[in-house]
Design a protein around this motif. Structure first.
Motif, PDB file in Angstrom:
ATOM      1  N   TYR A   1      19.773  -8.480 107.589  1.00 14.57           N
ATOM      2  CA  TYR A   1      18.689  -7.704 108.176  1.00 14.57           C
ATOM      3  C   TYR A   1      18.040  -6.786 107.141  1.00 14.57           C
ATOM      4  O   TYR A   1      18.711  -6.230 106.281  1.00 14.57           O
ATOM      5  CB  TYR A   1      19.191  -6.898 109.377  1.00 14.57           C
ATOM      6  CG  TYR A   1      19.668  -7.793 110.496  1.00 14.57           C
ATOM      7  CD1 TYR A   1      18.755  -8.516 111.252  1.00 14.57           C
ATOM      8  CD2 TYR A   1      21.018  -7.937 110.777  1.00 14.57           C
ATOM      9  CE1 TYR A   1      19.180  -9.363 112.264  1.00 14.57           C
ATOM     10  CE2 TYR A   1      21.443  -8.775 111.795  1.00 14.57           C
ATOM     11  CZ  TYR A   1      20.520  -9.481 112.532  1.00 14.57           C
ATOM     12  OH  TYR A   1      20.934 -10.311 113.536  1.00 14.57           O
ATOM     13  N   THR A   2      16.739  -6.632 107.269  1.00 12.15           N
ATOM     14  CA  THR A   2      15.990  -5.772 106.357  1.00 12.15           C
ATOM     15  C   THR A   2      16.076  -4.322 106.815  1.00 12.15           C
ATOM     16  O   THR A   2      16.485  -4.043 107.949  1.00 12.15           O
ATOM     17  CB  THR A   2      14.504  -6.186 106.322  1.00 12.15           C
ATOM     18  OG1 THR A   2      13.927  -5.933 107.619  1.00 12.15           O
ATOM     19  CG2 THR A   2      14.334  -7.646 105.945  1.00 12.15           C
ATOM     20  N   LYS A   3      15.650  -3.429 105.931  1.00 10.38           N
ATOM     21  CA  LYS A   3      15.597  -2.004 106.297  1.00 10.38           C
ATOM     22  C   LYS A   3      14.701  -1.804 107.509  1.00 10.38           C
ATOM     23  O   LYS A   3      15.007  -1.004 108.390  1.00 10.38           O
ATOM     24  CB  LYS A   3      15.061  -1.178 105.122  1.00 10.38           C
ATOM     25  CG  LYS A   3      16.079  -0.747 104.152  1.00 10.38           C
ATOM     26  CD  LYS A   3      15.493   0.241 103.168  1.00 10.38           C
ATOM     27  CE  LYS A   3      16.632   0.997 102.522  1.00 10.38           C
ATOM     28  NZ  LYS A   3      16.198   2.107 101.710  1.00 10.38           N
ATOM     29  N   GLU A   4      13.588  -2.522 107.543  1.00 12.36           N
ATOM     30  CA  GLU A   4      12.652  -2.407 108.671  1.00 12.36           C
ATOM     31  C   GLU A   4      13.318  -2.856 109.970  1.00 12.36           C
ATOM     32  O   GLU A   4      13.160  -2.209 111.002  1.00 12.36           O
ATOM     33  CB  GLU A   4      11.375  -3.219 108.415  1.00 12.36           C
ATOM     34  CG  GLU A   4      10.512  -2.676 107.299  1.00 12.36           C
ATOM     35  CD  GLU A   4      11.025  -3.001 105.881  1.00 12.36           C
ATOM     36  OE1 GLU A   4      11.812  -3.972 105.710  1.00 12.36           O
ATOM     37  OE2 GLU A   4      10.659  -2.260 104.958  1.00 12.36           O
ATOM     38  N   ASP A   5      14.059  -3.984 109.906  1.00 10.08           N
ATOM     39  CA  ASP A   5      14.780  -4.484 111.088  1.00 10.08           C
ATOM     40  C   ASP A   5      15.769  -3.430 111.585  1.00 10.08           C
ATOM     41  O   ASP A   5      15.849  -3.145 112.783  1.00 10.08           O
ATOM     42  CB  ASP A   5      15.570  -5.758 110.762  1.00 10.08           C
ATOM     43  CG  ASP A   5      14.708  -6.965 110.484  1.00 10.08           C
ATOM     44  OD1 ASP A   5      13.543  -7.011 110.944  1.00 10.08           O
ATOM     45  OD2 ASP A   5      15.204  -7.888 109.793  1.00 10.08           O
ATOM     46  N   MET A   6      16.518  -2.866 110.643  1.00  9.88           N
ATOM     47  CA  MET A   6      17.543  -1.885 111.009  1.00  9.88           C
ATOM     48  C   MET A   6      16.920  -0.602 111.553  1.00  9.88           C
ATOM     49  O   MET A   6      17.424  -0.034 112.525  1.00  9.88           O
ATOM     50  CB  MET A   6      18.452  -1.583 109.813  1.00  9.88           C
ATOM     51  CG  MET A   6      19.340  -2.755 109.438  1.00  9.88           C
ATOM     52  SD  MET A   6      20.551  -2.337 108.161  1.00  9.88           S
ATOM     53  CE  MET A   6      19.543  -2.359 106.694  1.00  9.88           C
ATOM     54  N   THR A   7      15.839  -0.170 110.944  1.00 11.59           N
ATOM     55  CA  THR A   7      15.159   1.047 111.408  1.00 11.59           C
ATOM     56  C   THR A   7      14.646   0.855 112.833  1.00 11.59           C
ATOM     57  O   THR A   7      14.836   1.725 113.692  1.00 11.59           O
ATOM     58  CB  THR A   7      13.992   1.410 110.466  1.00 11.59           C
ATOM     59  OG1 THR A   7      14.533   1.629 109.159  1.00 11.59           O
ATOM     60  CG2 THR A   7      13.268   2.651 110.929  1.00 11.59           C
ATOM     61  N   GLU A   8      14.035  -0.288 113.091  1.00  7.75           N
ATOM     62  CA  GLU A   8      13.519  -0.590 114.435  1.00  7.75           C
ATOM     63  C   GLU A   8      14.669  -0.671 115.438  1.00  7.75           C
ATOM     64  O   GLU A   8      14.588  -0.121 116.539  1.00  7.75           O
ATOM     65  CB  GLU A   8      12.736  -1.907 114.412  1.00  7.75           C
ATOM     66  CG  GLU A   8      12.203  -2.342 115.754  1.00  7.75           C
ATOM     67  CD  GLU A   8      11.111  -1.450 116.320  1.00  7.75           C
ATOM     68  OE1 GLU A   8      10.922  -1.449 117.548  1.00  7.75           O
ATOM     69  OE2 GLU A   8      10.435  -0.754 115.526  1.00  7.75           O
ATOM     70  N   ALA A   9      15.748  -1.343 115.066  1.00 13.48           N
ATOM     71  CA  ALA A   9      16.901  -1.476 115.967  1.00 13.48           C
ATOM     72  C   ALA A   9      17.486  -0.111 116.307  1.00 13.48           C
ATOM     73  O   ALA A   9      17.826   0.159 117.466  1.00 13.48           O
ATOM     74  CB  ALA A   9      17.968  -2.361 115.325  1.00 13.48           C
TER      75      ALA A   9
END
Length: 123
Positions: free
Chosen positions: A65-73
């Motif tokens: 997972y990307t930083k963006e994916d993790m931030t959104e999650a």
């Protein structure tokens, strides 16, 4: 991240797996009825990421997972707390529903912590 027992780790993973299964089933039903599934898909993705990051933290499993994916999650999971806590407050003491919500809230809190650690470490 807070120290949790092996039993709490297992309960948290099971809570995520249960939530994912219920969400996947709901997604199938909603898709068949041509309902809007955007919100559920976003939540389901957050559940996958939360589970993966707990697995990474506790079992050293890799994730993609990307930083963006993790931030959104992380934001999605945090956004679920008010409704979960409201349902928890309304559920009957000692009921299976209350236990389920208790475990789910704990699992989501731990996942938010795991995501935060990964984002801080650049994982």
């Amino acid at each position: 991240m807070e120290n949790v027992s092996q039993e709490e780790q297992l309960e948290s993973i099971k809570a995520f797996q249960s939530t994912i299964l219920k969400s996947e089933n709901a997604l199938v039903n909603m898709t068949q009825k041509s309902n809007n599934t955007t919100l559920l898909q976003k939540r389901l993705q957050a559940f996958y990421i939360g589970l993966a990051l707990l697995d990474k933290h506790w079992n050293q499993k890799a994730h993609s997972y990307t930083k963006e994916d993790m931030t959104e999650a992380r934001l999605v999971l945090i956004g679920l707390f008010p409704s979960l806590e409201n349902m928890y407050a309304k559920s009957k003491e000692g009921s299976p529903q209350k236990t389920l919500l208790e475990r789910r809230i704990k699992a989501f809190r731990l996942a938010v912590q795991a995501i935060h650690i990964c984002l801080s470490n650049g994982d």
